[in-house]
Design an enzyme around this catalytic site. Structure first.
Site, PDB file in Angstrom:
ATOM      1  CB  CYS A 136      19.445  51.273 -67.715  1.00  0.00           C
ATOM      2  SG  CYS A 136      19.785  53.031 -67.826  1.00  0.00           S
ATOM      3  CB  CYS A 156      32.287  49.222 -86.703  1.00  0.00           C
ATOM      4  SG  CYS A 156      32.884  50.684 -87.527  1.00  0.00           S
TER       5      CYS A 156
END
Ligand code: SAH
Length: 448
Positions: free
Chosen positions: A72, A405
């Site tokens: 990226c 999470c």
């Protein structure tokens, strides 16, 4: 004390929970984006928040063995990923250590952590892409990602973690906005139309939903815009307009109108089909979610006559998948829409042994007189609370599977349970490659 805009030289010894390199100079702590363990750098100090300084790399002297050339091009300015410049092996090592450290530091437990469940190909995995729409400095309409902690849009060409089908759709939308004179919303002037575009793709069906988050209902030129969009991107199966006219950082507003198609898409997890609407919570990694749920259910060793509590159940996914292996499942969820989606999901899959409750998980478990054989709990980032954990202990629930999470709140809660429960397994699952987020599953059995 460090001066803002000064340059300091230091070595990175650790990574923060946000995935930033941690450098200590005397008593000062600096968090630096894109700096990894063992690396040595000149760092420009940009700003200070509470006691921590935030900086960026000016010059790198020593490189981590895990540093790679990123795919990226915008990863150092875009706020989306933290680890595009770290090899996948390095990312996995970070995630393993973060869970290990959380248990050691917070729970004072030196426990065995199983290998992280990895992705075979850690790119282009997300099924939900959401991007703000705005202008570049030449007044061209662009889509992109907000630069970290700002509302400056960094234009995105290819996003390496989104589903690849979204690229053409985002490009077509900005092209058609120019053509039909549909303006992006300007947050400062509070004028213009389109604020965000959200695209949800189904992994198992050829279905794609586009959500146009607009400032006003039925914006001018809408019909022609939609007709041309469908023609140019025939993969789109439904388009929804979401109206958000508030001054807020929350992306979606309350009101919605279906402009094309059914207003939702479907996808499957572990063989069951789920309906996904614009605002539904749905796991964003369709490949890893199956591994996560399978691991969770394996740990519980469910028996056909058991009663399972699925706490913090979202749209009911895990509980519905577990229902084949249980006599009954009770799914408790606080959010009304998610709860209603759960009921529909049960009906659509012809499942009749799952009961849905719209309540706070702690209030429910304390009120209920059902004796649960097993509990799956999957709370939000802040973790569970003592009221819920005490209820598990007092009711002598035999088996618990805790999905989290946030390794830090997970370690806190597991530490609380560990006097009464034996940890049978801890497995991190990589649901979010290229980012610092870590998902972990813990198995707990009541001590004899
Ligand atoms: N298990 C689901 C969703 C997990 S996300 C899945 O795998 O898809 C966590 C969920 O907990 C969210 O849906 C959120 O709305 C819900 N939640 C948050 N606080 C809650 C509470 N106090 N009681 C019950 N549910 C809660």
């Amino acid at each position: 004390m460090l001066k803002i805009n000064s340059i300091v030289h230091g070595v990175c010894k650790d990574l923060s929970s946000e995935g930033k390199g941690v450098v200590k100079i005397n008593d000062d702590v600096i968090f630096c984006n894109g700096l990894f363990i063992d690396e040595e750098a000149d760092i420009l100090i940009e700003y200070q928040r509470s006691k921590v300084y935030y900086g960026k790399i000016k010059k790198l002297y020593k490189l981590s063995k895990y540093r790679i050339q990123p795919k990226c091009k915008i990863c150092t300015s875009c706020g989306g990923c933290q680890f595009q410049q770290l090899s996948y092996e390095g990312q996995i090592e970070y995630k393993y250590n973060r869970v290990k450290q959380a248990f050691k530091r917070i729970a004072h437990l030196d426990v065995k952590i199983d290998d992280v469940i990895k992705m075979d190909d850690p790119y282009f995995y997300r099924n939900k892409a959401q991007m703000p729409i705005g202008y570049d400095k030449y007044k061209n309409i662009i889509y992109g990602m907000f630069k970290e902690k700002t509302h400056q849009i960094i234009p995105v060409d290819v996003c390496y973690i989104e589903n690849q089908k979204t690229e053409k759709i985002f490009k077509t939308i900005t092209y058609l906005m120019e053509k039909h004179h549909i303006l992006p919303y300007d947050e400062d002037k509070k004028e213009g139309i389109i604020r965000h575009v959200l695209i949800r793709t189904s992994y198992h069906f050829n279905e794609i939903m586009v959500v146009l988050v607009s400032n006003v209902l039925n914006f001018k030129g809408q019909r022609n815009f939609i007709n041309e969009l469908i023609k140019l991107c025939p993969d789109i199966t439904t388009i929804v307009e979401n109206i958000n006219s508030r001054t807020t950082n929350v992306i979606l507003g309350e009101k919605e109108k279906t402009l094309y198609g059914k207003g939702y898409i479907k996808d499957t997890i572990c063989g069951l089909t789920f309906k996904i609407s614009a605002s539904s919570f749905f796991q964003i990694n369709p490949i890893q979610v199956e591994k996560l749920y399978k691991k969770a259910l394996d740990l519980l060793e469910l028996s056909p006559n058991c009663t399972l509590l699925d706490a913090y159940s979202g749209v009911g996914t895990i509980g519905l998948i577990a229902s084949k292996k249980c006599q009954n499942v009770i799914s408790v969820e606080l959010n009304k829409n998610a709860y209603l989606d759960g009921i529909k999901n049960a009906k659509n899959n012809n499942i009749s042994n799952v009961y849905f409750v719209n309540d706070d998980a702690s209030d429910y478990i304390n009120k209920s007189d059902i004796s649960f054989d097993a509990v799956i709990m999957d709370p939000p980032r802040k973790g569970s609370d003592e009221k819920f954990l005490n209820a598990l202990i007092n009711n002598k629930v035999k088996k618990i599977c805790y999905i989290s999470c946030n390794p830090e709140t997970l370690a806190r809660d597991v530490s609380y349970l560990s006097k009464y429960y034996k940890i049978t397994n801890i497995t991190p699952v990589d649901m979010f490659p290229m980012t610092s987020h870590v998902e972990t599953i813990v198995g707990l059995f009541l001590k004899k």
